[in-house]
Write an enzyme that holds these catalytic residues in place. Sequence first.
Site, PDB file in Angstrom:
ATOM      1  N   TYR A 106     -12.135   2.097  12.526  1.00 29.80           N
ATOM      2  CA  TYR A 106     -11.110   1.334  11.741  1.00 29.80           C
ATOM      3  C   TYR A 106     -10.630   0.029  12.436  1.00 29.80           C
ATOM      4  O   TYR A 106     -11.317  -0.567  13.251  1.00 29.80           O
ATOM      5  CB  TYR A 106     -10.023   2.360  11.422  1.00 29.80           C
ATOM      6  N   ARG A 118     -13.089 -10.257   0.486  1.00 29.57           N
ATOM      7  CA  ARG A 118     -11.974 -10.665   1.283  1.00 29.57           C
ATOM      8  C   ARG A 118     -11.652  -9.539   2.395  1.00 29.57           C
ATOM      9  O   ARG A 118     -10.934  -8.708   2.469  1.00 29.57           O
ATOM     10  CB  ARG A 118     -10.641 -10.811   0.942  1.00 29.57           C
ATOM     11  N   LYS A 144     -12.487   3.633   5.669  1.00 24.13           N
ATOM     12  CA  LYS A 144     -11.238   4.079   4.991  1.00 24.13           C
ATOM     13  C   LYS A 144     -11.602   5.501   4.585  1.00 24.13           C
ATOM     14  O   LYS A 144     -10.510   6.398   4.511  1.00 24.13           O
ATOM     15  CB  LYS A 144     -11.127   3.228   3.805  1.00 24.13           C
ATOM     16  N   GLU A 167     -10.369  -2.298  -2.547  1.00 20.48           N
ATOM     17  CA  GLU A 167     -10.175  -2.832  -1.252  1.00 20.48           C
ATOM     18  C   GLU A 167     -10.829  -4.159  -0.967  1.00 20.48           C
ATOM     19  O   GLU A 167     -12.116  -4.091  -1.200  1.00 20.48           O
ATOM     20  CB  GLU A 167     -10.947  -1.582  -0.155  1.00 20.48           C
ATOM     21  N   ASP A 168      -9.929  -4.890  -0.410  1.00 20.60           N
ATOM     22  CA  ASP A 168     -10.547  -6.134   0.381  1.00 20.60           C
ATOM     23  C   ASP A 168     -11.214  -6.819  -0.948  1.00 20.60           C
ATOM     24  O   ASP A 168     -12.222  -7.684  -0.561  1.00 20.60           O
ATOM     25  CB  ASP A 168     -11.493  -5.920   1.400  1.00 20.60           C
ATOM     26  N   ASP A 210      -5.256  -0.850  -2.565  1.00 16.51           N
ATOM     27  CA  ASP A 210      -4.725  -0.781  -1.166  1.00 16.51           C
ATOM     28  C   ASP A 210      -4.039  -1.865  -0.558  1.00 16.51           C
ATOM     29  O   ASP A 210      -2.979  -1.752   0.165  1.00 16.51           O
ATOM     30  CB  ASP A 210      -5.873  -0.250  -0.230  1.00 16.51           C
ATOM     31  N   ASP A 211      -4.522  -2.952  -0.868  1.00 22.37           N
ATOM     32  CA  ASP A 211      -3.999  -4.200   0.018  1.00 22.37           C
ATOM     33  C   ASP A 211      -2.766  -4.670  -0.874  1.00 22.37           C
ATOM     34  O   ASP A 211      -2.060  -5.457  -0.266  1.00 22.37           O
ATOM     35  CB  ASP A 211      -5.158  -5.462  -0.240  1.00 22.37           C
ATOM     36  N   ASN A 253      -4.517  -8.607   9.736  1.00 24.07           N
ATOM     37  CA  ASN A 253      -5.801  -7.951  10.520  1.00 24.07           C
ATOM     38  C   ASN A 253      -6.951  -8.655  10.370  1.00 24.07           C
ATOM     39  O   ASN A 253      -7.232  -9.307   9.596  1.00 24.07           O
ATOM     40  CB  ASN A 253      -6.036  -6.517   9.485  1.00 24.07           C
TER      41      ASN A 253
HETATM   42  O1  LIG Z   1      -7.768  -2.473   6.749  1.00 25.51           O
HETATM   43  C1  LIG Z   1      -6.721  -2.424   7.117  1.00 25.51           C
HETATM   44  O2  LIG Z   1      -6.394  -2.441   8.491  1.00 25.51           O
HETATM   45  C2  LIG Z   1      -5.476  -2.910   6.436  1.00 25.51           C
HETATM   46  C3  LIG Z   1      -6.070  -3.526   5.259  1.00 25.51           C
HETATM   47  O3  LIG Z   1      -6.217  -2.723   4.172  1.00 25.51           O
HETATM   48  C4  LIG Z   1      -6.430  -4.885   5.480  1.00 25.51           C
HETATM   49  O4  LIG Z   1      -6.205  -5.727   6.466  1.00 25.51           O
HETATM   50  O5  LIG Z   1      -7.212  -5.478   4.780  1.00 25.51           O
HETATM   51 MG   LIG Z   2      -7.663  -3.975   2.879  1.00 25.73          MG
END
Ligand SMILES: O=C([O-])CC(=O)C(=O)O
Ligand SMILES: [Mg+2]
Length: 592
Positions: free
Chosen positions: A140, A193, A211, A283-284, A306-307, A448
């Site tokens: 991760y 992203r 994830k 996600e992202d 999630d973001d 991150n």
């Molecule tokens: O993935 C991770 O560590 C946390 C998160 O969702 C991101 O930074 O986009």
């Molecule tokens: Mg993310």
Amino acid sequence: MESMLKPMRSGDQDVLDKDASVTPQGGVNDTYGEDAATENVAITPWARLVASGLELLRNPKYNKGTGFTEEERDLHYLRGLLPPAVFTQDLQMERILNNLRQYETQLEKYVDIMDLQERNERLFYRVLIEHVEEMLPIVYTPTVGEACQKFGSIFRRPNGIYVSLKDKGKVLDILKNWPEKDVEVIVVTDGERILGLGDLGVQGMGIPIGKLALYVALGGIRPSTTLPVTIDVGTNNDSLLKDPFYIGLRQKRATGQEYDDLIHEFMMATKQAYGEKVLIQFEDFANHNAFRLLAKYSATHLVFNDDIQGTAAVALAGLLAALHLTGGTLSDHKYLLVGAGEAGSGIAEILALEISRQENKSVDEARKRIWLIDSKGLVTKARYESLQEFKKPFAHEHPPCSTLVSAIKAIKPTALIGTSGQFGAFTKEGLEELSAYQDLPIVFALSNPTSKSECTAEEAFLYTKGKCLFASGSPFPPVTYGDKTFVIGQSNNCYIFPGMGLGCVISGAIRVHDDMFLAAAEALAAQIRPEHLEKRQLFPSLKEIRSISAHIGAAVAAKAYQLGLATRLPQPEDLLSYAKRCMYTPTYRRYR
Ligand SMILES: O=C([O-])CC(=O)C(=O)O
Ligand SMILES: [Mg+2]
């Protein structure tokens, strides 16, 4: 009588097809049209087989490698295909860890451990669960970021589903190619992203895979019910487009209708294939799609981003924990959010919601404690017309401030929360200023991976002279300042989403409600004990994460039942023990 006994000839089928009263229609669960099919309609002959011999050893879901017992080796045609020694899973785990620790780079460790997932799934999850603090930075954040950047080069065996522009009109067929029909959790990205690293195109696939590994290891979701998905609409990353090893579509990103149509087809296909209760985690995605897609599909699907929401809930939990040390309530603080994208505005909104609940005032009133600063400076009323929608509620009356230091001087925040993706955004000057007028400034550097963190843990303690309450999105080792050693809590959404998923699955939730995130944040904050606070640790140790996820899952499920969003009835009496009992454990099963 005679005619009834006559065997049906093939021509009779045509007669039947024309007569709607006898044409098979298929049942309500006939997703793939297998029951409704007539002789003229082609279907795929899906079959489930019992694996044995070499096939069993090559099947990661059932393979135990040297862990197969003597009896199983006889029963399953394995004798001679394995060396004679029989290992316990414990010994296998030790061997894996020994090997892993020999590698010099994190990326080598990533490749090695992800290979294990493809060889022996139970052993992979056993290693993850029992060595979570050691393994998380590999599978991760932060290593998964580097893995995505190099995903084409390190690509070995595919995992998950790739939906590309080439597949328009065929997305449901693609889902049928996935071997599992009972899918409960999907994590989907379009790769635009990835963490703070930007557009990595199809190579963002490392994120959904990572994830979902955490959904299983941390949240106890069964691995066979998880599905990683990447939607490939091209990439605007020129170096990837030129990279001979790039594994995605070699074109600029599709936008507008073309983009929306593919996403929509995917969203509809998931429901058709897996029903109403499949949880979809966005996600992202880039800002311009993330907010839009969340708003669009929240009404019809069990979705969250999630973001925006996961990161917000985890930050809120950290702030609630910080109150034990600062005293007072959330509304006694003043928040300056540095970076006003998904995470920044998500945090701002959840904070406002929680303050409004606690203080019994309007959300608008609560928003007055919260300030945003973006790349153009402090978000103020004067900028209102040109602001993106999600920033507008936080545009307050104030003279302009173009730099962070000037904003800190003017606003005097008690909490500084970074989601900017800008390494070093929290400068020495800024942190010194922040600690000049208070004893325990809250400093969260949430971007991150580590290379994008607003400051390091060490810098935070150094420049605030050991005063700060610090948390970061990526992991940092403990910091010693003066005669004190501080443990760094990781304010990462991995504390929230596995429990969120567990709560949705055990309650059979059909929608995600903001109150479920508030419940998750409160459940996480409730896990903080005096021994954490002594070390200024605002998040409990990841060693306890399975138990934490069970608590979060129970709180989320309770809220879903309370809101009438749960369909698994009757409600279990003790949701916590039910959550625990539902969690997947990776010990080997005995094969007959
Ligand atoms: O993935 C991770 O560590 C946390 C998160 O969702 C991101 O930074 O986009
Ligand atoms: Mg993310």
